[in-house]
Design a protein around this motif. Structure first.
Motif, PDB file in Angstrom:
ATOM      1  N   SER A  67      19.195 -55.361  37.832  1.00 46.64           N
ATOM      2  CA  SER A  67      18.546 -54.313  38.610  1.00 46.64           C
ATOM      3  C   SER A  67      17.101 -54.709  38.876  1.00 46.64           C
ATOM      4  CB  SER A  67      18.597 -52.984  37.856  1.00 46.64           C
ATOM      5  OG  SER A  67      17.847 -51.998  38.516  1.00 46.64           O
ATOM      6  N   THR A  68      16.534 -54.132  39.910  1.00 48.63           N
ATOM      7  CA  THR A  68      15.122 -54.385  40.235  1.00 48.63           C
ATOM      8  C   THR A  68      14.239 -53.201  39.875  1.00 48.63           C
ATOM      9  OG1 THR A  68      15.505 -53.601  42.499  1.00 48.63           O
ATOM     10  CG2 THR A  68      15.722 -55.985  42.102  1.00 48.63           C
ATOM     11  N   ASN A  69      14.833 -52.165  39.328  1.00 47.30           N
ATOM     12  CA  ASN A  69      14.077 -50.965  38.976  1.00 47.30           C
ATOM     13  C   ASN A  69      13.226 -51.227  37.737  1.00 47.30           C
ATOM     14  OD1 ASN A  69      15.260 -49.512  41.066  1.00 47.30           O
ATOM     15  ND2 ASN A  69      16.992 -48.870  39.779  1.00 47.30           N
ATOM     16  N   LEU A  70      11.983 -50.823  37.810  1.00 44.32           N
ATOM     17  CA  LEU A  70      11.081 -50.989  36.670  1.00 44.32           C
ATOM     18  C   LEU A  70      11.325 -49.894  35.648  1.00 44.32           C
ATOM     19  CD1 LEU A  70       7.773 -51.800  38.603  1.00 44.32           C
ATOM     20  CD2 LEU A  70       9.198 -53.408  37.318  1.00 44.32           C
ATOM     21  N   GLN A  71      11.117 -50.224  34.376  1.00 44.32           N
ATOM     22  CA  GLN A  71      11.271 -49.250  33.305  1.00 44.32           C
ATOM     23  C   GLN A  71      10.373 -49.633  32.137  1.00 44.32           C
ATOM     24  OE1 GLN A  71      15.308 -49.427  31.907  1.00 44.32           O
ATOM     25  NE2 GLN A  71      15.090 -51.472  31.026  1.00 44.32           N
ATOM     26  N   THR A  72      10.089 -48.660  31.293  1.00 45.50           N
ATOM     27  CA  THR A  72       9.350 -48.930  30.054  1.00 45.50           C
ATOM     28  C   THR A  72      10.332 -48.918  28.893  1.00 45.50           C
ATOM     29  OG1 THR A  72       8.865 -46.577  29.787  1.00 45.50           O
ATOM     30  CG2 THR A  72       7.202 -47.928  30.885  1.00 45.50           C
ATOM     31  N   THR A  73      10.020 -49.695  27.878  1.00 41.23           N
ATOM     32  CA  THR A  73      10.843 -49.776  26.676  1.00 41.23           C
ATOM     33  C   THR A  73       9.969 -49.477  25.459  1.00 41.23           C
ATOM     34  OG1 THR A  73      10.405 -52.141  26.382  1.00 41.23           O
ATOM     35  CG2 THR A  73      12.290 -51.532  27.760  1.00 41.23           C
ATOM     36  N   THR A  74      10.608 -49.421  24.320  1.00 38.41           N
ATOM     37  CA  THR A  74       9.858 -49.201  23.083  1.00 38.41           C
ATOM     38  C   THR A  74       8.831 -50.303  22.863  1.00 38.41           C
ATOM     39  OG1 THR A  74      11.817 -48.148  22.116  1.00 38.41           O
ATOM     40  CG2 THR A  74      10.089 -48.849  20.589  1.00 38.41           C
ATOM     41  N   GLN A  75       9.207 -51.552  23.227  1.00 42.95           N
ATOM     42  CA  GLN A  75       8.294 -52.685  23.053  1.00 42.95           C
ATOM     43  C   GLN A  75       7.086 -52.573  23.985  1.00 42.95           C
ATOM     44  OE1 GLN A  75      11.599 -52.968  23.254  1.00 42.95           O
ATOM     45  NE2 GLN A  75      12.079 -53.701  21.187  1.00 42.95           N
ATOM     46  N   THR A  76       7.337 -52.228  25.254  1.00 47.31           N
ATOM     47  CA  THR A  76       6.214 -52.139  26.201  1.00 47.31           C
ATOM     48  C   THR A  76       5.294 -50.969  25.860  1.00 47.31           C
ATOM     49  OG1 THR A  76       7.542 -50.800  27.744  1.00 47.31           O
ATOM     50  CG2 THR A  76       7.569 -53.184  28.052  1.00 47.31           C
ATOM     51  N   GLN A  77       5.859 -49.866  25.364  1.00 45.05           N
ATOM     52  CA  GLN A  77       5.029 -48.729  24.970  1.00 45.05           C
ATOM     53  C   GLN A  77       4.165 -49.075  23.767  1.00 45.05           C
ATOM     54  OE1 GLN A  77       7.753 -45.498  24.386  1.00 45.05           O
ATOM     55  NE2 GLN A  77       8.409 -45.443  26.530  1.00 45.05           N
ATOM     56  N   THR A  78       4.722 -49.834  22.832  1.00 45.00           N
ATOM     57  CA  THR A  78       3.929 -50.277  21.681  1.00 45.00           C
ATOM     58  C   THR A  78       2.847 -51.250  22.117  1.00 45.00           C
ATOM     59  OG1 THR A  78       5.821 -49.997  20.197  1.00 45.00           O
ATOM     60  CG2 THR A  78       4.032 -51.432  19.437  1.00 45.00           C
ATOM     61  N   THR A  79       3.184 -52.160  23.050  1.00 44.11           N
ATOM     62  CA  THR A  79       2.228 -53.175  23.505  1.00 44.11           C
ATOM     63  C   THR A  79       1.026 -52.536  24.194  1.00 44.11           C
ATOM     64  OG1 THR A  79       4.043 -54.744  23.796  1.00 44.11           O
ATOM     65  CG2 THR A  79       1.960 -55.277  24.848  1.00 44.11           C
ATOM     66  N   ILE A  80       1.262 -51.557  25.075  1.00 39.59           N
ATOM     67  CA  ILE A  80       0.125 -50.959  25.776  1.00 39.59           C
ATOM     68  C   ILE A  80      -0.790 -50.220  24.804  1.00 39.59           C
ATOM     69  CG2 ILE A  80       1.244 -48.760  26.375  1.00 39.59           C
ATOM     70  CD1 ILE A  80      -0.148 -48.960  29.113  1.00 39.59           C
ATOM     71  N   LEU A  81      -0.225 -49.645  23.744  1.00 45.33           N
ATOM     72  CA  LEU A  81      -1.059 -48.972  22.744  1.00 45.33           C
ATOM     73  C   LEU A  81      -1.926 -49.971  21.979  1.00 45.33           C
ATOM     74  CD1 LEU A  81       1.339 -46.244  21.285  1.00 45.33           C
ATOM     75  CD2 LEU A  81      -0.673 -45.898  22.715  1.00 45.33           C
ATOM     76  N   THR A  82      -1.349 -51.116  21.601  1.00 47.62           N
ATOM     77  CA  THR A  82      -2.149 -52.106  20.870  1.00 47.62           C
ATOM     78  C   THR A  82      -3.245 -52.696  21.755  1.00 47.62           C
ATOM     79  OG1 THR A  82      -0.523 -53.852  21.393  1.00 47.62           O
ATOM     80  CG2 THR A  82      -0.271 -52.692  19.289  1.00 47.62           C
TER      81      THR A  82
END
Length: 427
Positions: free
Chosen positions: A330-345
């Motif tokens: 798919s080409t749809n963008l999504q956030t995951t648990t990893q990306t949510q943790t990364t943006i917080l750090t």
């Protein structure tokens, strides 16, 4: 018969008119006293004599202990069997104390004296010089299995047969041992060393690219490892410098509901000289918070771009590329648990830079509506320790003494990351 029985009872009766009293024996401590013995197996005849020996001779300058506390050894000899104190005697008396009493009918006094307890074992004299044949562990196991097969229960016999089936024939492995060793060396030759494994683990952490050899906290997370240089150059501070009030400055932020950002922004403009670098950092943190809120659930890119309309497009593109993913097929963008943790750090690494690498975590947790324990965990992932500041640190950071009561995330060098926790074994 009745008359005889009555007379016998009268002879055994004790005159208690004078009362009964107890007293401890007054013999010298060195004098041998009574000994209690127990025969768990064979009892000797009454004619067998026994002697009491001292295990270790005392020196003349030693204080003589009481007889019951002296290391004694009891031994006796019958016609065919020897009796002697076993090694269990000392353990048998642990926690217990035995007294032997002698009652004087005339005075009504019972005299008590402590007595050691000895558990006696025996040995057949005719077998004394015969040594037992050596038995190997394998022979002992085989003999135990034979006894189990002969006298054991059905369950015991089933266990014995199961052990026989699972037994490994070591002799059959002798011919292939060298071949197996070569195969193991070939298979493990490509495994990483401990240092390489640690470096790989550090590089795979959900944190900004860091410098493990940094000597000062400011070099652990270089600014452009968090904010790419192209995005940094696109950030402008002219609108903030032209604002007439602090309220107008807050309105220019992509995310204006952060108490932590608003307080730092007020502090910047209260200074005599505006620090434009820190202003850019606060603006970028605000943009990341706005991006996180807009992409927290299902989202459309166009809606996110509209929500961050005042943010430069290159910054929005960078946030999408670093903190979102596309699902397979798919080409749809999504956030995951990893990306949510990364943006917080990434956000917390910038917060550390703004707070001189000693960030108070409670206000940040309040802004994010997250537990403080979770925020502290992410700061630890960045290599911080959660502690209070001492007087020296407070002075260096220009903080009041009251700030020492609050716990902060402190980054020090050399940076040390938390070790992975071992798995708990189920009982």
């Amino acid at each position: 018969m009745a008359s005889s029985s009555s007379k016998k009872r009268k002879r055994e009766a004790v005159d208690t008119s004078k009362g009964i009293s107890f007293a401890l024996a007054e013999q010298p401590v060195s004098q041998i006293g009574p000994v209690l013995v127990s025969f768990p197996a064979i009892e000797p005849s009454k004619s067998t004599s026994f002697s009491c020996y001292l295990k270790k001779p005392r020196h003349e300058d030693e204080v003589t202990p009481e007889f019951v506390d002296q290391g004694t050894f009891v031994a006796g000899e019958a016609e065919a069997i020897e009796f002697f104190s076993s090694d269990e005697s000392q353990r048998a008396s642990v926690g217990s104390r035995y007294l032997v009493g002698v009652h004087n009918k005339r005075t009504g006094t019972t005299t008590l004296r402590p007595a050691p307890l000895h558990l006696l074992t025996h040995r057949v004299k005719a077998l004394k010089g015969i040594k037992s044949a050596p038995v190997s562990a394998q022979e002992r196991t085989q003999a135990r299995a034979t006894l189990g097969e002969t006298f054991g229960t059905k369950k015991a016999k089933a266990n014995i047969r199961a052990q026989e089936r699972n037994k490994v024939d070591v002799s059959a492995m002798e011919g292939v041992a060298e071949h197996l060793q070569d195969r193991i060396e070939q298979s493990t030759g490509a495994l990483p060393t401990q240092e390489e494994a640690k470096e790989t683990a550090d590089n795979n952490r959900l944190i900004p690219t860091h410098n493990p050899d940094a000597e000062v906290p400011g070099d652990v997370y270089p600014l452009h490892n968090i904010i790419p240089e192209a995005e940094w150059k696109a950030l402008s501070t002219s609108a903030f410098t032209a604002a007439a009030s602090n309220k107008e400055c807050i309105a220019l932020l992509p995310y204006s509901r952060s108490t932590w950002i608003n307080q730092h922004l007020s502090t910047l403009f209260a200074a005599s000289v505006l620090n434009k670098k820190n202003l850019k950092i606060l603006y970028y943190i605000s943009a990341m918070l706005a991006f996180r809120n807009a992409t927290f659930k299902k989202f459309e890119r166009s809606a996110v771009e509209e929500r961050l309309s005042g943010v430069p497009s290159i910054v929005i593109d960078g946030l999408f590329s670093r903190f979102t993913e596309t699902s397979r097929g798919s080409t749809n963008l999504q956030t995951t648990t990893q990306t949510q943790t990364t943006i917080l750090t990434y956000i917390f690494a910038l917060c550390l830079r703004m707070d001189d690498y000693a960030a108070e975590t409670t206000p940040i947790a309040s802004d994010l509506s997250m537990p403080v324990t979770r925020i502290n965990q992410l700061f630890r992932a960045l290599g911080c320790s959660i502690s209070t500041l001492n007087q020296k640190d407070l002075t260096l950071l220009g903080l009041p003494n009251s700030a020492g009561e609050k716990k902060r995330a402190v980054l020090k060098c050399p940076v040390q990351f938390p070790k992975p926790k071992g798995k708990k074994h189920k009982k």
